[in-house]
Design a protein around this motif. Structure first.
Motif, PDB file in Angstrom:
ATOM      1  N   SER A 349       0.849  -1.192   0.000  1.00 31.63           N
ATOM      2  CA  SER A 349       0.000   0.000   0.000  1.00 31.63           C
ATOM      3  C   SER A 349       0.883   1.240   0.000  1.00 31.63           C
ATOM      4  O   SER A 349       2.071   1.184   0.337  1.00 31.63           O
ATOM      5  N   ASN A 350       0.311   2.365  -0.361  1.00 31.41           N
ATOM      6  CA  ASN A 350       1.060   3.625  -0.319  1.00 31.41           C
ATOM      7  C   ASN A 350       1.521   3.943   1.095  1.00 31.41           C
ATOM      8  O   ASN A 350       2.634   4.436   1.305  1.00 31.41           O
ATOM      9  N   PHE A 351       0.657   3.667   2.063  1.00 28.34           N
ATOM     10  CA  PHE A 351       1.013   3.950   3.455  1.00 28.34           C
ATOM     11  C   PHE A 351       2.234   3.135   3.878  1.00 28.34           C
ATOM     12  O   PHE A 351       3.196   3.662   4.438  1.00 28.34           O
ATOM     13  N   ASP A 352       2.192   1.826   3.617  1.00 28.23           N
ATOM     14  CA  ASP A 352       3.323   0.965   3.986  1.00 28.23           C
ATOM     15  C   ASP A 352       4.601   1.409   3.286  1.00 28.23           C
ATOM     16  O   ASP A 352       5.685   1.398   3.877  1.00 28.23           O
ATOM     17  N   GLY A 495      -3.535   7.264  10.061  1.00 27.78           N
ATOM     18  CA  GLY A 495      -3.618   6.115  10.948  1.00 27.78           C
ATOM     19  C   GLY A 495      -5.028   5.885  11.448  1.00 27.78           C
ATOM     20  O   GLY A 495      -6.011   6.343  10.862  1.00 27.78           O
ATOM     21  N   LEU A 496      -5.138   5.171  12.565  1.00 24.46           N
ATOM     22  CA  LEU A 496      -6.441   4.800  13.109  1.00 24.46           C
ATOM     23  C   LEU A 496      -6.740   5.462  14.443  1.00 24.46           C
ATOM     24  O   LEU A 496      -7.855   5.377  14.939  1.00 24.46           O
ATOM     25  N   LEU A 541      -5.313   8.557   0.333  1.00 22.82           N
ATOM     26  CA  LEU A 541      -3.902   8.205   0.166  1.00 22.82           C
ATOM     27  C   LEU A 541      -3.728   7.011  -0.769  1.00 22.82           C
ATOM     28  O   LEU A 541      -2.740   6.919  -1.497  1.00 22.82           O
ATOM     29  N   GLU A 542      -4.704   6.100  -0.765  1.00 21.45           N
ATOM     30  CA  GLU A 542      -4.616   4.897  -1.599  1.00 21.45           C
ATOM     31  C   GLU A 542      -5.392   5.030  -2.906  1.00 21.45           C
ATOM     32  O   GLU A 542      -5.558   4.054  -3.631  1.00 21.45           O
ATOM     33  N   PHE A 716       0.891  -6.080   4.518  1.00 18.50           N
ATOM     34  CA  PHE A 716       2.285  -6.247   4.119  1.00 18.50           C
ATOM     35  C   PHE A 716       3.199  -5.646   5.177  1.00 18.50           C
ATOM     36  O   PHE A 716       3.124  -4.463   5.458  1.00 18.50           O
ATOM     37  N   ASP A 717       4.019  -6.455   5.785  1.00 21.27           N
ATOM     38  CA  ASP A 717       4.983  -6.004   6.784  1.00 21.27           C
ATOM     39  C   ASP A 717       6.363  -6.112   6.166  1.00 21.27           C
ATOM     40  O   ASP A 717       6.929  -7.189   6.068  1.00 21.27           O
TER      41      ASP A 717
END
Length: 733
Positions: A349-352, A495-496, A541-542, A716-717
């Motif tokens: 993802s864009n964030f990751d 974030g959350l 963002l995505e 995805f980590d």
């Protein structure tokens, strides 16, 4: 999931580094009891010795801290074997400068008080602050600190508020607990005397720190050796935390026990200890433009630990030691090329991806001077429609924030040309006077969650109301239009956790010139509440627009347009000392010069480590074979959406009717989760609608990665994917 975007923890109410000024250091503490007046009970607590002040911390967190600065005429005397019967006399005398020079132990207090008849005083201020009727009397003689100071700074902890400055004429008396060791008391007095007699504070503090570290280094080796343990190595080090740096020793013993022993600037004094098997990952870190740090991530800790060594040679030695022990866990084997490939192929993802780039570019949640940076992506905060399908809804990601307003940009360019005309211009010419990321930017956004950080940076106050984060639209407006404002966002906006947008502690943040009370951050009309705002920010963002244009922003921040001629051509040039190549620590000939450069580097922004030398590749669009949904599938989604709406309505009604605060909090948490699910369904419904209208294959722009539960399971980590550890490529160091 790593990294956590909740890394800055809300500090507890006990004395901590946030109660000190910037550049101020904490040394040690004594157990004492304050005697507010002859008729008041004693207030037990600790007296903290710091490089610019003494701070009294009552044992009860309901009572305020009392800060006494040396610069406000602080005068302290030790009274030995003080007799309780003299308490009333001591506190009633008016102590002038001449009288304070006398040996108080030898004075006839009754005679002095008699001479001042009619001028007797009472401790009105201390009585007001710590009003407790006396229940116990001092029975035995004891040693005391007698203090006079012109001003007191009152630090309320419940609730948190800016410091209250009080003119002080009170006689301040602390009894010294006999539980303090003689060695601690002697060290306290020597340090206090040294600080107040030093001609240069910065030089004295540095010498004291180095002497303490050197002495402790020798002592640690002797103690460990006498216990039969073998030390692999021990080095002087700093532990970097958002609230400040802690000086200590970094030690590895043969039993593979890693220890950090705090010595200076650690009020808790707690030793950190880990087994080698606790370490998950580690990475070299550039701190203050010096390649001398290593950041560690642990399996059982949410936050990483950032250690900074004396020099690069020590860093390399320690890093190689860990490489030999656990090469798989070394992030230096993680190549930026592999990470970029994963994102380009649509597997991140864009964030990751942005979090990965920030980490590899040495941006850490532990380091406010190099905090992770994220882009503004939305440009519309006034309308009710949340329309991610319209390009005008988004910010131009090909330009830095300072260049989005063309009229303001012309002024910047005129200023730049004027600098070019000056052949002796020093520092080098630049466009923007402020950076897009700095400690001030971070605490500006986080004032509702960590107000103590703002109070520290603003020297005891929240600052003018026009500089407080009021809301999203007003911040976007000032960032576009003010001369000295070009800030980007922080990861928390995607974030959350919406706590940083809500005034949970009911802080008194001030009133605007229009008479508006500043409370919760004002969110755009297209969001229902703070959690909904963050959900939609993440959706944006995505979105396809950001997917296509994000490489342009990466070029500006982490890539080929971040510095040099490309930065000039793309209007992306900042103050010279925000670039590593312009900071030469070896040129600092005096401690004052070094201190000035440290303040510049730590407080006014740093350009990230450059990761890419050429334009960032575009993302490959993942086209799914057949996205045209049947009418049955569409009806099913609509039914799910309706069910969620009913649940949301029911929960909202329960919240309004409930009188139980705990139940309300639980219901609000459930409501936030349902609203998040509802946003996803609405987004998917809109996608299906477009597919059926166009009858074409489209890109899937939203998936289950935004569901936190699924995200934790399947997200995805990049630190847990062994396929990314490509040892065949040159490592990042």
């Amino acid at each position: 999931m790593f990294p956590s975007i909740n890394s800055i923890k809300k500090p507890n109410k006990s004395f901590n580094l946030l109660h000190l000024e910037t550049q101020e250091q904490y040394f040690l503490s004594l157990k004492v009891a304050l005697i507010p007046s002859a008729r008041s009970d004693e207030i037990r607590g600790k007296l903290h010795l710091c490089s610019r002040s003494l701070v009294f911390e009552p044992k009860s967190s309901q009572l305020p801290l009392m800060k006494m600065k040396y610069s406000n005429g602080l005068f302290m005397k030790v009274i030995k074997n003080f007799e309780p019967k003299s308490l009333g006399l001591l506190l009633s005398i008016r102590w002038g400068p001449q009288l304070m020079q006398e040996d108080i132990d030898q004075l006839d207090l009754a005679s002095i008080l008699n001479q001042q008849k009619g001028e007797q005083k009472s401790n009105e201020l201390l009585d007001k602050l710590y009003n407790r009727n006396r229940k116990n009397t001092i029975q035995l003689s004891c040693n005391c600190f007698f203090i006079k100071v012109d001003k007191l700074f009152i630090v309320n902890r419940n609730p948190i508020s800016p410091y209250i400055t009080e003119t002080c004429d009170d006689n301040i008396l602390f009894t010294i607990s006999k539980s303090n060791s003689k060695q601690i008391l002697i060290r306290f007095l020597k340090l206090y005397q040294g600080i107040n007699q030093a001609e240069d504070e910065f030089t004295f503090i540095n010498q004291t720190i180095q002497q303490t570290l050197n002495d402790s280094l020798v002592e640690h080796k002797q103690n460990v050796g006498s216990e039969g343990h073998k030390i692999e190595f021990v080095h002087k080090v700093k532990l970097i935390k958002p609230e400040g740096s802690i000086f200590g020793l970094f030690s590895i013993q043969r039993e593979e026990i890693l220890q950090f022993i705090p010595l200076i600037n650690s009020p808790s004094g707690k030793t950190l200890q880990f087994m080698f098997t606790d370490i998950k990952y580690f990475l070299k870190y550039r701190y203050m433009f010096k390649n001398n740090g290593i950041e560690f991530w642990m399996y059982n800790k949410k936050r990483s630990y950032l250690f900074v060594f004396d020099d690069q040679t020590t860093q390399e030695s320690v890093f190689k030691y860990f490489q030999k022990k656990a090469s798989k866990h070394c992030l230096s084997a993680l190549t930026k090329e592999k990470i970029a490939e994963e994102w380009t192929n649509g597997n991140m993802s864009n964030f990751d991806y942005l979090m990965a780039l920030n980490t590899l570019a040495n941006r850490s949640f532990n380091d406010l001077s190099a905090y992770p940076v994220f882009p503004w992506v939305i440009a519309e905060y006034n309308e009710k429609d949340f329309n991610v399908n319209s390009p005008t809804f988004f910010r131009d990601l090909s330009k830095p924030m300072g260049a989005l307003n063309k009229h303001r940009l012309q002024k910047y360019k005129a200023f730049y040309k004027d600098q070019l005309k000056d052949k002796k211009q020093d520092p080098k010419p630049y466009l923007y006077p402020t950076h897009y990321s700095s400690p001030g930017t971070v605490v500006y956004y986080m004032i509702r969650k960590i107000p103590e950080f703002v109070i520290k940076l603003q020297n005891g106050v929240f600052g003018p109301t026009d500089r407080i984060f009021r809301g999203i639209d007003s911040t976007w407006f000032t960032t576009l239009n003010l001369h000295a404002d070009s800030k980007e966002l922080i990861p928390e906006f995607y974030g959350l956790d919406s706590d940083f947008l809500v005034n949970c502690d009911k802080l008194e943040l001030g009133i605007t010139q229009d008479g508006e009370v500043i409370d919760d951050a004002v969110i755009p009309p297209w969001a229902d509440n703070a959690p909904d705002f963050l959900a939609k920010m993440r959706i944006a963002l995505e979105s396809p627009y950001v997917q296509a244009n994000l490489p342009l922003w990466i070029d500006l921040i982490f890539g080929n347009k971040a510095s040099g001629n490309e930065a000039i051509q793309n209007d992306n040039l900042f103050y010279p000392y925000t670039y590593a190549e312009n900071v030469n620590w070896d040129k600092c000939k005096t401690d004052i010069e070094r201190q000035a450069l440290e303040i510049q580097v730590t407080e006014f922004g740093q350009v990230p480590l450059q990761l890419f030398q050429s334009a960032h590749p575009q993302r490959k669009l993942k086209i799914q074979g057949n996205l045209k949904q049947s009418e049955d599938e569409k009806r099913e989604l609509k039914q799910q959406n309706q069910n969620l709406q009913n649940k949301i309505q029911k929960l909202t009604q329960q919240i309004q009717e409930s009188q139980d605060n705990d139940q309300v909090l639980q219901l609000q948490a459930q409501l936030g989760a349902l609203q998040w699910e509802n946003e996803k369904l609405k987004f998917n419904l809109e996608t299906f609608k477009q597919e059926m209208l166009t009858n074409k294959e489209v890109i899937q722009t939203f998936n289950s990665q935004f569901d936190q539960e699924e995200f934790d399971k399947n997200g995805f980590d990049f630190l847990n994917d062994d396929s990314l550890l490509d040892s065949s490529k040159k490592p990042i160091s």
